[in-house]
Design an enzyme around this catalytic site. Sequence first.
Site, PDB file in Angstrom:
ATOM      1  N   ALA A   1     -19.956  -6.620  18.282  1.00  0.00           N
ATOM      2  CA  ALA A   1     -21.011  -5.815  17.746  1.00  0.00           C
ATOM      3  C   ALA A   1     -21.572  -4.975  18.786  1.00  0.00           C
ATOM      4  O   ALA A   1     -22.553  -3.940  18.217  1.00  0.00           O
ATOM      5  CB  ALA A   1     -22.158  -6.996  17.455  1.00  0.00           C
TER       6      ALA A   1
ATOM      7  N   LEU B   1     -17.616   0.965  17.174  1.00  0.00           N
ATOM      8  CA  LEU B   1     -17.159   0.963  15.769  1.00  0.00           C
ATOM      9  C   LEU B   1     -18.649   0.328  14.763  1.00  0.00           C
ATOM     10  O   LEU B   1     -19.015   0.778  13.836  1.00  0.00           O
ATOM     11  CB  LEU B   1     -16.130   0.121  15.310  1.00  0.00           C
ATOM     12  CG  LEU B   1     -15.564   0.093  13.908  1.00  0.00           C
ATOM     13  CD1 LEU B   1     -14.880   1.304  13.236  1.00  0.00           C
ATOM     14  CD2 LEU B   1     -14.764  -1.225  13.649  1.00  0.00           C
TER      15      LEU B   1
ATOM     16  N   LYS C   1     -21.531   0.248  15.960  1.00  0.00           N
ATOM     17  CA  LYS C   1     -22.786   1.500  15.823  1.00  0.00           C
ATOM     18  C   LYS C   1     -22.551   2.609  14.874  1.00  0.00           C
ATOM     19  O   LYS C   1     -23.397   2.830  14.007  1.00  0.00           O
ATOM     20  CB  LYS C   1     -22.753   1.740  17.362  1.00  0.00           C
ATOM     21  CG  LYS C   1     -23.904   1.387  17.941  1.00  0.00           C
ATOM     22  CD  LYS C   1     -23.985   1.857  19.397  1.00  0.00           C
ATOM     23  CE  LYS C   1     -23.583   0.977  20.749  1.00  0.00           C
ATOM     24  NZ  LYS C   1     -23.498   1.532  21.633  1.00  0.00           N
TER      25      LYS C   1
ATOM     26  N   ARG D   1     -19.918 -10.022  24.337  1.00  0.00           N
ATOM     27  CA  ARG D   1     -20.192 -10.458  25.743  1.00  0.00           C
ATOM     28  C   ARG D   1     -21.276  -9.988  26.367  1.00  0.00           C
ATOM     29  O   ARG D   1     -22.113 -10.923  27.001  1.00  0.00           O
ATOM     30  CB  ARG D   1     -18.982  -9.815  26.667  1.00  0.00           C
ATOM     31  CG  ARG D   1     -18.320 -11.003  27.131  1.00  0.00           C
ATOM     32  CD  ARG D   1     -16.894 -10.454  28.015  1.00  0.00           C
ATOM     33  NE  ARG D   1     -16.668  -9.032  27.831  1.00  0.00           N
ATOM     34  CZ  ARG D   1     -15.531  -8.756  28.244  1.00  0.00           C
ATOM     35  NH1 ARG D   1     -14.736  -9.556  28.956  1.00  0.00           N
ATOM     36  NH2 ARG D   1     -15.321  -7.369  28.012  1.00  0.00           N
TER      37      ARG D   1
ATOM     38  N   ASP E   1     -18.699 -14.992  25.260  1.00  0.00           N
ATOM     39  CA  ASP E   1     -17.346 -14.440  25.989  1.00  0.00           C
ATOM     40  C   ASP E   1     -16.403 -15.519  25.720  1.00  0.00           C
ATOM     41  O   ASP E   1     -16.107 -16.288  26.237  1.00  0.00           O
ATOM     42  CB  ASP E   1     -17.626 -14.438  27.509  1.00  0.00           C
ATOM     43  CG  ASP E   1     -16.564 -14.047  28.140  1.00  0.00           C
ATOM     44  OD1 ASP E   1     -15.409 -13.659  27.515  1.00  0.00           O
ATOM     45  OD2 ASP E   1     -16.332 -14.219  29.644  1.00  0.00           O
TER      46      ASP E   1
ATOM     47  N   LYS F   1      -7.909  -2.294  13.288  1.00  0.00           N
ATOM     48  CA  LYS F   1      -6.728  -2.072  14.042  1.00  0.00           C
ATOM     49  C   LYS F   1      -7.022  -1.824  15.634  1.00  0.00           C
ATOM     50  O   LYS F   1      -8.225  -1.800  15.845  1.00  0.00           O
ATOM     51  CB  LYS F   1      -6.202  -0.541  13.601  1.00  0.00           C
ATOM     52  CG  LYS F   1      -7.391   0.576  13.503  1.00  0.00           C
ATOM     53  CD  LYS F   1      -6.645   1.672  12.922  1.00  0.00           C
ATOM     54  CE  LYS F   1      -5.943   2.604  14.207  1.00  0.00           C
ATOM     55  NZ  LYS F   1      -6.145   4.065  14.010  1.00  0.00           N
TER      56      LYS F   1
ATOM     57  N   ASP G   1      -7.365  -0.849   6.766  1.00  0.00           N
ATOM     58  CA  ASP G   1      -7.180   0.587   6.835  1.00  0.00           C
ATOM     59  C   ASP G   1      -8.268   1.314   6.085  1.00  0.00           C
ATOM     60  O   ASP G   1      -8.226   1.262   5.083  1.00  0.00           O
ATOM     61  CB  ASP G   1      -5.725   0.858   6.136  1.00  0.00           C
ATOM     62  CG  ASP G   1      -5.273   2.032   6.703  1.00  0.00           C
ATOM     63  OD1 ASP G   1      -6.067   3.030   6.291  1.00  0.00           O
ATOM     64  OD2 ASP G   1      -4.337   2.301   6.980  1.00  0.00           O
ATOM     65  N   HIS G   2      -8.992   1.847   7.018  1.00  0.00           N
ATOM     66  CA  HIS G   2     -10.163   2.143   6.271  1.00  0.00           C
ATOM     67  C   HIS G   2      -9.857   3.640   5.288  1.00  0.00           C
ATOM     68  O   HIS G   2     -10.785   3.895   4.451  1.00  0.00           O
ATOM     69  CB  HIS G   2     -11.318   2.659   7.347  1.00  0.00           C
ATOM     70  CG  HIS G   2     -10.956   4.139   8.013  1.00  0.00           C
ATOM     71  ND1 HIS G   2     -10.152   4.202   8.991  1.00  0.00           N
ATOM     72  CD2 HIS G   2     -11.615   5.268   7.711  1.00  0.00           C
ATOM     73  CE1 HIS G   2     -10.166   5.618   9.400  1.00  0.00           C
ATOM     74  NE2 HIS G   2     -10.668   6.382   8.720  1.00  0.00           N
TER      75      HIS G   2
ATOM     76  N   LYS H   1     -11.621   4.991   1.205  1.00  0.00           N
ATOM     77  CA  LYS H   1     -12.056   6.164   0.686  1.00  0.00           C
ATOM     78  C   LYS H   1     -12.235   6.446  -0.724  1.00  0.00           C
ATOM     79  O   LYS H   1     -11.008   6.047  -1.216  1.00  0.00           O
ATOM     80  CB  LYS H   1     -11.224   7.312   1.603  1.00  0.00           C
ATOM     81  CG  LYS H   1     -11.403   7.324   3.124  1.00  0.00           C
ATOM     82  CD  LYS H   1     -10.750   8.540   3.579  1.00  0.00           C
ATOM     83  CE  LYS H   1     -10.757   8.500   5.088  1.00  0.00           C
ATOM     84  NZ  LYS H   1     -11.825   9.106   5.896  1.00  0.00           N
TER      85      LYS H   1
ATOM     86  N   GLU I   1      -7.158  16.874  12.160  1.00  0.00           N
ATOM     87  CA  GLU I   1      -8.587  16.743  12.873  1.00  0.00           C
ATOM     88  C   GLU I   1      -8.656  17.753  13.735  1.00  0.00           C
ATOM     89  O   GLU I   1      -7.983  18.301  14.584  1.00  0.00           O
ATOM     90  CB  GLU I   1      -8.521  15.239  13.390  1.00  0.00           C
ATOM     91  CG  GLU I   1      -8.594  14.341  12.325  1.00  0.00           C
ATOM     92  CD  GLU I   1      -8.517  12.886  13.305  1.00  0.00           C
ATOM     93  OE1 GLU I   1      -9.248  12.365  13.360  1.00  0.00           O
ATOM     94  OE2 GLU I   1      -7.468  12.420  13.723  1.00  0.00           O
TER      95      GLU I   1
ATOM     96  N   HIS J   1      -2.547   4.907   8.089  1.00  0.00           N
ATOM     97  CA  HIS J   1      -3.313   5.604   7.266  1.00  0.00           C
ATOM     98  C   HIS J   1      -2.296   6.334   6.398  1.00  0.00           C
ATOM     99  O   HIS J   1      -2.201   6.268   5.092  1.00  0.00           O
ATOM    100  CB  HIS J   1      -4.236   6.532   7.640  1.00  0.00           C
ATOM    101  CG  HIS J   1      -5.210   5.821   8.740  1.00  0.00           C
ATOM    102  ND1 HIS J   1      -5.591   4.503   8.355  1.00  0.00           N
ATOM    103  CD2 HIS J   1      -5.795   6.319  10.039  1.00  0.00           C
ATOM    104  CE1 HIS J   1      -6.808   4.268   9.365  1.00  0.00           C
ATOM    105  NE2 HIS J   1      -6.590   5.301  10.404  1.00  0.00           N
TER     106      HIS J   1
HETATM  107  C1  BG6 Z   1      -8.734   6.315  13.098  1.00  0.00           C
HETATM  108  C2  BG6 Z   1      -8.073   6.673  14.379  1.00  0.00           C
HETATM  109  O1  BG6 Z   1      -8.281   5.002  12.463  1.00  0.00           O
HETATM  110  O2  BG6 Z   1      -8.893   7.354  12.008  1.00  0.00           O
HETATM  111  C3  BG6 Z   1      -8.695   8.072  14.571  1.00  0.00           C
HETATM  112  O3  BG6 Z   1      -7.867   5.788  15.226  1.00  0.00           O
HETATM  113  C4  BG6 Z   1      -8.704   9.232  13.529  1.00  0.00           C
HETATM  114  O4  BG6 Z   1      -8.102   8.585  15.619  1.00  0.00           O
HETATM  115  C5  BG6 Z   1      -9.676   8.234  12.368  1.00  0.00           C
HETATM  116  O5  BG6 Z   1      -9.802  10.153  14.251  1.00  0.00           O
HETATM  117  C6  BG6 Z   1      -9.608   9.377  11.305  1.00  0.00           C
HETATM  118  O6  BG6 Z   1     -10.480   8.827  10.339  1.00  0.00           O
HETATM  119  P1  BG6 Z   1     -11.141   9.731   9.337  1.00  0.00           P
HETATM  120  O7  BG6 Z   1     -11.956   8.846   8.274  1.00  0.00           O
HETATM  121  O8  BG6 Z   1     -12.006  10.525   9.998  1.00  0.00           O
HETATM  122  O9  BG6 Z   1     -10.315  10.436   8.722  1.00  0.00           O
END
Ligand code: BG6
Length: 494
Positions: free
Chosen positions: A18, A22, A24, A51, A94, A150, A179-180, A184, A218, A241
């Site tokens: 926490a 990520l 934050k 911790r 911990d 991940k 897998d974010h 999206k 990016e 991704h």
């Molecule tokens: C993460 C990677 O999973 O995805 C990062 O570890 C990358 O390196 C990020 O910057 C990209 O995500 P997004 O949503 O900004 O395209």
Amino acid sequence: MSRRIIPVHPFDYVVFGATGDLAKRKLIPALYYRFKDGQFDEKSRIIGVSRTVWTDAEFQKVARDSITEFVEPEYQDKKTIDRFVSILSYVSNDVTNPENWTDLAEKLRDDPKIVRAFYLAVAPNLFGPICEYLSKKGYYRRDARVVLEKPLGHDLESSEAINNEVASIFKEDQVYRIDHYLGKETVQNLLALRFANKLFEPIWNSANIDHVQITVSESVGAGTRGYYDESGALRDMIQNHIMQLVCLVAMEPPASDEANALRDEKLKVLRSLKPIKGADVAKYTVRGQYRGVTSETTSVKGYQDELPADKKGSRTETFVALKAEIENWRWAGVPFYLRTGKRMANRVSEIVIQFRDIPHSIFEHAEGAPKANKLVIRLQPDEGVKLFLMIKDPGPGGMRLREVPLNLSFAQTFAERTPEAYERLLLDVVRGSQTLFMRRDELEAAWKWVDPIREAWDASRDAPQPYTAGTWGPTGSIALIERDGRTWHEDDDA
Ligand code: BG6
């Protein structure tokens, strides 16, 4: 149309890690947005674990700061923030030292109607000890959920080891591998585009599609992120991704949107990928690493310059381009060109479906030859879909053919804010919906395909090709596609 909010059951969300970045940057703001929209209320609790020795008040203060920094200003109002932080509490724990395992008991509620979720936003070597702790202390419930962030391993073997540790406590239907990209909006839209329209499916095949391109570029660098040098672009972006995007583009229509129906189809794609091994690796893949650039107006450091002294000379790739092939009836002979990199010319994620040329042109005397149609699905930024069509340039002067996009811009079409991926995913866990999460076999199939590429690179004496920060990657990437008589898509709208 106003947004539909479906409230979820009250929950206890325990977030391990926490105090990390990520939590934050993503988790706290995402939960706040959902709270603000009324998807849950004070009947739910969020319990931070880490911790660091913090009190509830200190955690709440950090959460307030993260909302101030990462939530859009018009969504920030003091009353809602006060209500939101009132459901946050904290346990310092911990988990690497069983002697120090503090009791979560006073924070977790026993009521079986309250959904129990554990989010592991920690290094994967802690997944095992945390699961053990949860079980030993009696926090495990058959209906509890565990969310894994991940990196889920660095190759097939390590991924299997992590999955085994988790599986010794949690059953697969309790495990939510994030897998974010799947959260999206535009990625989910790919499903709507393909399977809620009649138009595309009949032509979604090798008879009509020449090739597919997926670019995730990016503009940020990577050298200051400790984890990245161990990972590189192949593990960081392609294995997860981009493979998921390939699956959604290439899979057969599932029978329903039920989690396993969808994941079965994705798995078939992963298992149909033609292996890239040995000598083929140099032929079908390109890896690069950015170099710094200094001009009168800018000065950008190269990857090596960003690394700490003990990492100098690293051969970690910050760019990958590769040509993948799917060996099945639908896709035989249709290359999928994939590329991703840091410090590239622009931040853009898009999928390009390049259709084949028309079989015969009747426009013998026209100005401009017909160009093949192209469907561009833009995941970010400026989310939307463009279908490039040929039209007659209006006005006199003979038949002049011109390519124009039919442009569906989400920002122009929908007034509402596009939710962040984590908003959807965090609450899907509470709802018990695994559709947008990776199943174990999918994850392992992706590693199985990626591992031989990594192994060949490691065995090779060649270093990643240099590319200048702020460009589209090394020249090898351009050569990879141009060798096949094709070019990377650049959106000039015409
Ligand atoms: C993460 C990677 O999973 O995805 C990062 O570890 C990358 O390196 C990020 O910057 C990209 O995500 P997004 O949503 O900004 O395209």
